[in-house]
Design a protein around this motif. Structure first.
Motif, PDB file in Angstrom:
ATOM      1  N   ASN A   9      -8.965 -11.206  -6.223  1.00  0.00           N
ATOM      2  CA  ASN A   9      -9.672 -10.832  -7.464  1.00  0.00           C
ATOM      3  C   ASN A   9      -9.549  -9.307  -8.105  1.00  0.00           C
ATOM      4  O   ASN A   9      -9.464  -8.888  -9.291  1.00  0.00           O
ATOM      5  N   ALA A  10      -9.797  -8.506  -7.066  1.00  0.00           N
ATOM      6  CA  ALA A  10      -9.895  -6.991  -7.460  1.00  0.00           C
ATOM      7  C   ALA A  10      -9.100  -6.348  -6.214  1.00  0.00           C
ATOM      8  O   ALA A  10     -10.074  -5.825  -5.579  1.00  0.00           O
ATOM      9  N   PRO A  11      -7.880  -6.278  -6.043  1.00  0.00           N
ATOM     10  CA  PRO A  11      -7.233  -5.523  -4.993  1.00  0.00           C
ATOM     11  C   PRO A  11      -7.752  -3.808  -4.913  1.00  0.00           C
ATOM     12  O   PRO A  11      -7.519  -3.433  -6.000  1.00  0.00           O
ATOM     13  N   THR A  12      -8.002  -3.552  -3.894  1.00  0.00           N
ATOM     14  CA  THR A  12      -8.007  -2.131  -3.731  1.00  0.00           C
ATOM     15  C   THR A  12      -7.453  -1.874  -2.363  1.00  0.00           C
ATOM     16  O   THR A  12      -7.458  -2.591  -1.334  1.00  0.00           O
ATOM     17  N   PRO A  13      -7.018  -0.731  -2.025  1.00  0.00           N
ATOM     18  CA  PRO A  13      -6.429  -0.231  -0.670  1.00  0.00           C
ATOM     19  C   PRO A  13      -7.469  -0.461   0.417  1.00  0.00           C
ATOM     20  O   PRO A  13      -6.868  -0.833   1.407  1.00  0.00           O
ATOM     21  N   GLU A  14      -8.620  -0.053   0.277  1.00  0.00           N
ATOM     22  CA  GLU A  14      -9.693  -0.267   1.031  1.00  0.00           C
ATOM     23  C   GLU A  14      -9.926  -1.723   1.454  1.00  0.00           C
ATOM     24  O   GLU A  14     -10.178  -1.966   2.823  1.00  0.00           O
ATOM     25  N   LYS A  15     -10.059  -2.698   0.531  1.00  0.00           N
ATOM     26  CA  LYS A  15     -10.170  -4.035   0.896  1.00  0.00           C
ATOM     27  C   LYS A  15      -8.874  -4.719   1.697  1.00  0.00           C
ATOM     28  O   LYS A  15      -9.263  -5.285   2.693  1.00  0.00           O
ATOM     29  N   ILE A  16      -7.575  -4.354   1.171  1.00  0.00           N
ATOM     30  CA  ILE A  16      -6.632  -4.694   1.896  1.00  0.00           C
ATOM     31  C   ILE A  16      -6.499  -3.948   3.219  1.00  0.00           C
ATOM     32  O   ILE A  16      -6.163  -4.976   4.144  1.00  0.00           O
ATOM     33  N   SER A  17      -6.963  -2.978   3.519  1.00  0.00           N
ATOM     34  CA  SER A  17      -7.157  -2.248   5.024  1.00  0.00           C
ATOM     35  C   SER A  17      -7.955  -2.839   5.834  1.00  0.00           C
ATOM     36  O   SER A  17      -7.610  -2.953   7.016  1.00  0.00           O
ATOM     37  N   THR A  18      -9.122  -3.226   5.137  1.00  0.00           N
ATOM     38  CA  THR A  18      -9.961  -3.960   6.071  1.00  0.00           C
ATOM     39  C   THR A  18      -9.308  -5.143   6.770  1.00  0.00           C
ATOM     40  O   THR A  18      -9.631  -5.626   8.093  1.00  0.00           O
ATOM     41  N   LEU A  19      -8.627  -6.135   6.082  1.00  0.00           N
ATOM     42  CA  LEU A  19      -7.969  -7.286   6.485  1.00  0.00           C
ATOM     43  C   LEU A  19      -6.837  -7.098   7.224  1.00  0.00           C
ATOM     44  O   LEU A  19      -6.518  -7.550   8.562  1.00  0.00           O
ATOM     45  N   ILE A  20      -6.089  -5.931   7.135  1.00  0.00           N
ATOM     46  CA  ILE A  20      -5.188  -5.232   8.104  1.00  0.00           C
ATOM     47  C   ILE A  20      -5.566  -5.012   9.593  1.00  0.00           C
ATOM     48  O   ILE A  20      -5.048  -5.381  10.444  1.00  0.00           O
ATOM     49  N   GLU A  21      -6.767  -4.269   9.422  1.00  0.00           N
ATOM     50  CA  GLU A  21      -7.412  -3.823  10.490  1.00  0.00           C
ATOM     51  C   GLU A  21      -7.790  -4.974  11.395  1.00  0.00           C
ATOM     52  O   GLU A  21      -7.886  -4.999  12.665  1.00  0.00           O
ATOM     53  N   ILE A  22      -8.499  -6.149  10.793  1.00  0.00           N
ATOM     54  CA  ILE A  22      -8.826  -7.402  11.410  1.00  0.00           C
ATOM     55  C   ILE A  22      -7.856  -7.734  12.153  1.00  0.00           C
ATOM     56  O   ILE A  22      -7.970  -8.268  13.388  1.00  0.00           O
ATOM     57  N   LEU A  74       0.893  -1.390  -0.021  1.00  0.00           N
ATOM     58  CA  LEU A  74      -0.096  -0.030   0.106  1.00  0.00           C
ATOM     59  C   LEU A  74       0.687   1.107  -0.124  1.00  0.00           C
ATOM     60  O   LEU A  74       0.521   2.387  -0.431  1.00  0.00           O
ATOM     61  N   GLU A  75       2.135   1.125   0.485  1.00  0.00           N
ATOM     62  CA  GLU A  75       2.956   2.338   0.298  1.00  0.00           C
ATOM     63  C   GLU A  75       3.409   2.642  -0.860  1.00  0.00           C
ATOM     64  O   GLU A  75       3.799   3.737  -1.246  1.00  0.00           O
ATOM     65  N   TYR A  76       3.225   1.837  -1.962  1.00  0.00           N
ATOM     66  CA  TYR A  76       3.530   2.082  -3.351  1.00  0.00           C
ATOM     67  C   TYR A  76       2.273   2.659  -3.689  1.00  0.00           C
ATOM     68  O   TYR A  76       1.063   2.261  -3.645  1.00  0.00           O
ATOM     69  N   ALA A  77       2.714   3.682  -4.942  1.00  0.00           N
ATOM     70  CA  ALA A  77       1.456   4.454  -5.551  1.00  0.00           C
ATOM     71  C   ALA A  77       0.428   3.353  -6.282  1.00  0.00           C
ATOM     72  O   ALA A  77      -0.807   3.882  -6.497  1.00  0.00           O
ATOM     73  N   ASN A  78       1.189   2.571  -6.860  1.00  0.00           N
ATOM     74  CA  ASN A  78       0.278   1.685  -7.982  1.00  0.00           C
ATOM     75  C   ASN A  78       0.177   0.387  -7.748  1.00  0.00           C
ATOM     76  O   ASN A  78       1.123  -0.581  -7.752  1.00  0.00           O
ATOM     77  N   LEU A  79      -1.150   0.018  -7.406  1.00  0.00           N
ATOM     78  CA  LEU A  79      -1.410  -1.416  -7.169  1.00  0.00           C
ATOM     79  C   LEU A  79      -1.427  -2.277  -8.322  1.00  0.00           C
ATOM     80  O   LEU A  79      -1.251  -3.522  -8.379  1.00  0.00           O
ATOM     81  N   ASN A  80      -1.399  -1.730  -9.501  1.00  0.00           N
ATOM     82  CA  ASN A  80      -1.390  -2.374 -10.754  1.00  0.00           C
ATOM     83  C   ASN A  80      -0.073  -2.655 -11.145  1.00  0.00           C
ATOM     84  O   ASN A  80       0.079  -3.462 -12.525  1.00  0.00           O
TER      85      ASN A  80
END
Length: 137
Positions: A79-92, A16-22
């Protein structure tokens, strides 16, 4: 367990520190970190599925529900990574790790308090007191 959760959260946060997840290299980092986290939660799910385990039933059922959520959310995130989806798992992960560490600290504090209580409850028996004074010396 707490360490593993925190480490998995850290690895998911790095991309997530990198600007481009793609970016191709970053996609690999994201996928690998999500898979690692997924394996960790699968281990938890397996351990919790044993009904005769040490975890109380209510907590076990709640954790199994959370494991199911993590499974589904991880598949969606892979399947469709976004910072928000990843952040949810991090917070859990961070919240569960915090709960585990707090529980451990409470158990250690209780054990320490019990140990102090035992020490203070020990009765020191004084040496036998004389019942008479011998004056024939």
């Amino acid at each position: 367990e707490a360490w593993a959760l925190v480490e998995a959260a850290r690895r998911m946060a790095l991309p997530l520190e990198y600007a481009n997840l793609n970016d191709e290299e970053n996609k690999i980092r994201v996928r690998d970190s999500l898979r690692l986290n997924w394996r960790l939660w699968t281990i938890f799910q397996t351990e919790l599925s044993f009904e005769d385990g040490p975890v109380p039933t209510e907590i076990r059922e709640s954790m199994l529900n959370l494991c199911n959520f993590v499974d589904k959310h991880t598949v969606d995130t892979i399947n469709a990574p976004t910072p928000e989806k990843i952040s949810t798992l991090i917070e859990i992960n961070r919240n569960i790790a915090n709960g585990l560490l707090t529980s451990l600290q409470n158990a250690l504090d209780s054990a320490e308090a019990a140990q102090r209580s035992e020490k203070s409850a020990e009765i020191v028996t004084p040496a036998a007191a004389p019942t008479s004074i011998d004056t024939d010396v």
